[in-house]
Design a protein around this motif. Sequence first.
Motif, PDB file in Angstrom:
ATOM      1  N   LEU A   1       0.824  -1.209   0.000  1.00  0.00           N
ATOM      2  CA  LEU A   1       0.000   0.000   0.000  1.00  0.00           C
ATOM      3  C   LEU A   1       0.864   1.267   0.000  1.00  0.00           C
ATOM      4  N   THR A   2       1.956   1.236   0.720  1.00  0.00           N
ATOM      5  CA  THR A   2       2.846   2.394   0.781  1.00  0.00           C
ATOM      6  C   THR A   2       3.461   2.688  -0.591  1.00  0.00           C
ATOM      7  N   ALA A   3       3.662   1.620  -1.370  1.00  0.00           N
ATOM      8  CA  ALA A   3       4.239   1.778  -2.709  1.00  0.00           C
ATOM      9  C   ALA A   3       3.192   2.212  -3.738  1.00  0.00           C
ATOM     10  N   GLY A   4       1.969   2.462  -3.285  1.00  0.00           N
ATOM     11  CA  GLY A   4       0.918   2.918  -4.189  1.00  0.00           C
ATOM     12  C   GLY A   4       0.000   1.836  -4.682  1.00  0.00           C
ATOM     13  N   GLY A   5       0.184   0.631  -4.166  1.00  0.00           N
ATOM     14  CA  GLY A   5      -0.684  -0.480  -4.566  1.00  0.00           C
ATOM     15  C   GLY A   5      -2.056  -0.379  -3.928  1.00  0.00           C
ATOM     16  N   ARG A   6      -2.935  -1.193  -4.414  1.00  0.00           N
ATOM     17  CA  ARG A   6      -4.313  -1.206  -3.905  1.00  0.00           C
ATOM     18  C   ARG A   6      -4.707  -2.628  -3.541  1.00  0.00           C
ATOM     19  N   THR A   7      -5.341  -2.775  -2.400  1.00  0.00           N
ATOM     20  CA  THR A   7      -5.880  -4.067  -1.987  1.00  0.00           C
ATOM     21  C   THR A   7      -7.200  -3.830  -1.268  1.00  0.00           C
ATOM     22  N   ASP A   8      -8.267  -4.376  -1.822  1.00  0.00           N
ATOM     23  CA  ASP A   8      -9.591  -4.215  -1.227  1.00  0.00           C
ATOM     24  C   ASP A   8      -9.978  -5.405  -0.345  1.00  0.00           C
ATOM     25  N   TYR A   9      -9.354  -6.539  -0.583  1.00  0.00           N
ATOM     26  CA  TYR A   9      -9.667  -7.732   0.202  1.00  0.00           C
ATOM     27  C   TYR A   9      -8.487  -8.690   0.120  1.00  0.00           C
ATOM     28  N   VAL A  10      -8.434  -9.588   1.077  1.00  0.00           N
ATOM     29  CA  VAL A  10      -7.372 -10.591   1.145  1.00  0.00           C
ATOM     30  C   VAL A  10      -8.016 -11.969   1.243  1.00  0.00           C
ATOM     31  N   ILE A  11      -7.464 -12.916   0.499  1.00  0.00           N
ATOM     32  CA  ILE A  11      -7.859 -14.321   0.592  1.00  0.00           C
ATOM     33  C   ILE A  11      -6.650 -15.108   1.081  1.00  0.00           C
ATOM     34  N   ALA A  12      -6.828 -15.885   2.137  1.00  0.00           N
ATOM     35  CA  ALA A  12      -5.759 -16.733   2.675  1.00  0.00           C
ATOM     36  C   ALA A  12      -6.252 -18.173   2.684  1.00  0.00           C
ATOM     37  N   ASP A  13      -5.773 -18.960   1.720  1.00  0.00           N
ATOM     38  CA  ASP A  13      -6.169 -20.367   1.647  1.00  0.00           C
ATOM     39  C   ASP A  13      -5.167 -21.234   2.402  1.00  0.00           C
ATOM     40  N   GLU A  14      -5.592 -22.454   2.742  1.00  0.00           N
ATOM     41  CA  GLU A  14      -4.781 -23.383   3.538  1.00  0.00           C
ATOM     42  C   GLU A  14      -4.348 -22.718   4.841  1.00  0.00           C
ATOM     43  N   ALA A  15      -5.286 -21.980   5.427  1.00  0.00           N
ATOM     44  CA  ALA A  15      -4.968 -21.186   6.619  1.00  0.00           C
ATOM     45  C   ALA A  15      -4.660 -22.042   7.840  1.00  0.00           C
ATOM     46  N   GLN A  16      -5.016 -23.320   7.800  1.00  0.00           N
ATOM     47  CA  GLN A  16      -4.689 -24.193   8.932  1.00  0.00           C
ATOM     48  C   GLN A  16      -3.180 -24.315   9.131  1.00  0.00           C
ATOM     49  N   PHE A  17      -2.403 -24.094   8.062  1.00  0.00           N
ATOM     50  CA  PHE A  17      -0.953 -24.230   8.155  1.00  0.00           C
ATOM     51  C   PHE A  17      -0.264 -22.981   8.698  1.00  0.00           C
ATOM     52  N   LEU A  18      -1.002 -21.912   8.891  1.00  0.00           N
ATOM     53  CA  LEU A  18      -0.392 -20.677   9.381  1.00  0.00           C
ATOM     54  C   LEU A  18      -0.035 -20.790  10.863  1.00  0.00           C
ATOM     55  N   ALA A  19       1.005 -20.060  11.252  1.00  0.00           N
ATOM     56  CA  ALA A  19       1.345 -19.976  12.674  1.00  0.00           C
ATOM     57  C   ALA A  19       0.354 -19.037  13.358  1.00  0.00           C
ATOM     58  N   PRO A  20       0.100 -19.232  14.649  1.00  0.00           N
ATOM     59  CA  PRO A  20      -0.836 -18.349  15.360  1.00  0.00           C
ATOM     60  C   PRO A  20      -0.507 -16.875  15.205  1.00  0.00           C
ATOM     61  N   GLU A  21       0.792 -16.522  15.216  1.00  0.00           N
ATOM     62  CA  GLU A  21       1.148 -15.116  15.072  1.00  0.00           C
ATOM     63  C   GLU A  21       0.804 -14.584  13.687  1.00  0.00           C
ATOM     64  N   GLN A  22       0.795 -15.446  12.670  1.00  0.00           N
ATOM     65  CA  GLN A  22       0.388 -15.009  11.335  1.00  0.00           C
ATOM     66  C   GLN A  22      -1.113 -14.733  11.284  1.00  0.00           C
ATOM     67  N   VAL A  23      -1.892 -15.495  12.030  1.00  0.00           N
ATOM     68  CA  VAL A  23      -3.326 -15.215  12.128  1.00  0.00           C
ATOM     69  C   VAL A  23      -3.541 -13.882  12.839  1.00  0.00           C
ATOM     70  N   ASP A  24      -2.742 -13.606  13.856  1.00  0.00           N
ATOM     71  CA  ASP A  24      -2.802 -12.299  14.516  1.00  0.00           C
ATOM     72  C   ASP A  24      -2.532 -11.180  13.514  1.00  0.00           C
ATOM     73  N   GLN A  25      -1.580 -11.403  12.612  1.00  0.00           N
ATOM     74  CA  GLN A  25      -1.275 -10.400  11.594  1.00  0.00           C
ATOM     75  C   GLN A  25      -2.468 -10.165  10.679  1.00  0.00           C
TER      76      GLN A  25
END
Length: 224
Positions: free
Chosen positions: A74-98
């Motif tokens: 976003l700081t570089a001028g990009g745009r993001t309206d939504y995020v999709i995170a698939d296979e989220a079971q493999f994420l670390a708890p701190e990544q879910v916090d992020q």
Amino acid sequence: MPELVFFAGTMDCGKSTLALQIQHNRSARGLAGMIFTRNDRAGQGRLSSRLGLVTEAVEAGEGFDFHAHLVKHLTAGGRTDYVIADEAQFLAPEQVDQLACVVDDLGIDVFAFGITTDFRTRLFPGSQRLIELADRIESLQVEALCWCGARATHNARTVDGRMVVEGAQVVVGDVGGATGEVGYEVLCRRHHRRRLTAAAARAGALSPDVLPVDGADAPVPSHS
């Protein structure tokens, strides 16, 4: 208000297909999304469904910081309206916090997709944290079926059709794995408890190390 939504289910319930459908619907309305995945069956940097649909994605490996990645974009001028995170079971708890911080601090909707429990019926750490933090938890409506025709509620790991109950929590494989390779199968609770896979049912016997269970129809293990 932006939300962190966790779409949860067993394997083979269409979670990746739904993720791709959400991406299609929103991009068709002119919205810009960012897609993340981890350990997808199609390889790194891809999100795929068993229907054959595939799209590019950012591989969110160990140590990846979702919040920092989005802030940089976003700081570089990009745009993001939504995020999709698939296979989220493999994420670390701190990544879910992020991901939660992406919603709260950046005002971006996050849609996470994952299975809740592993082949031992234990919660994945990423799924547990999502259950703790998500604004909404949606159970996927496509019901996977056990070989017996009952609703499948548990994921089983197999080798040569034989269910295994020990090993690392994360071993990448797919439903219907090839002979000699790790595969996965969805089972109802009854047959998961009995370790009775489709292959074992066809053979008419269970593995010798199956634990006896209560009930008149419980299989008797062989010790010969």
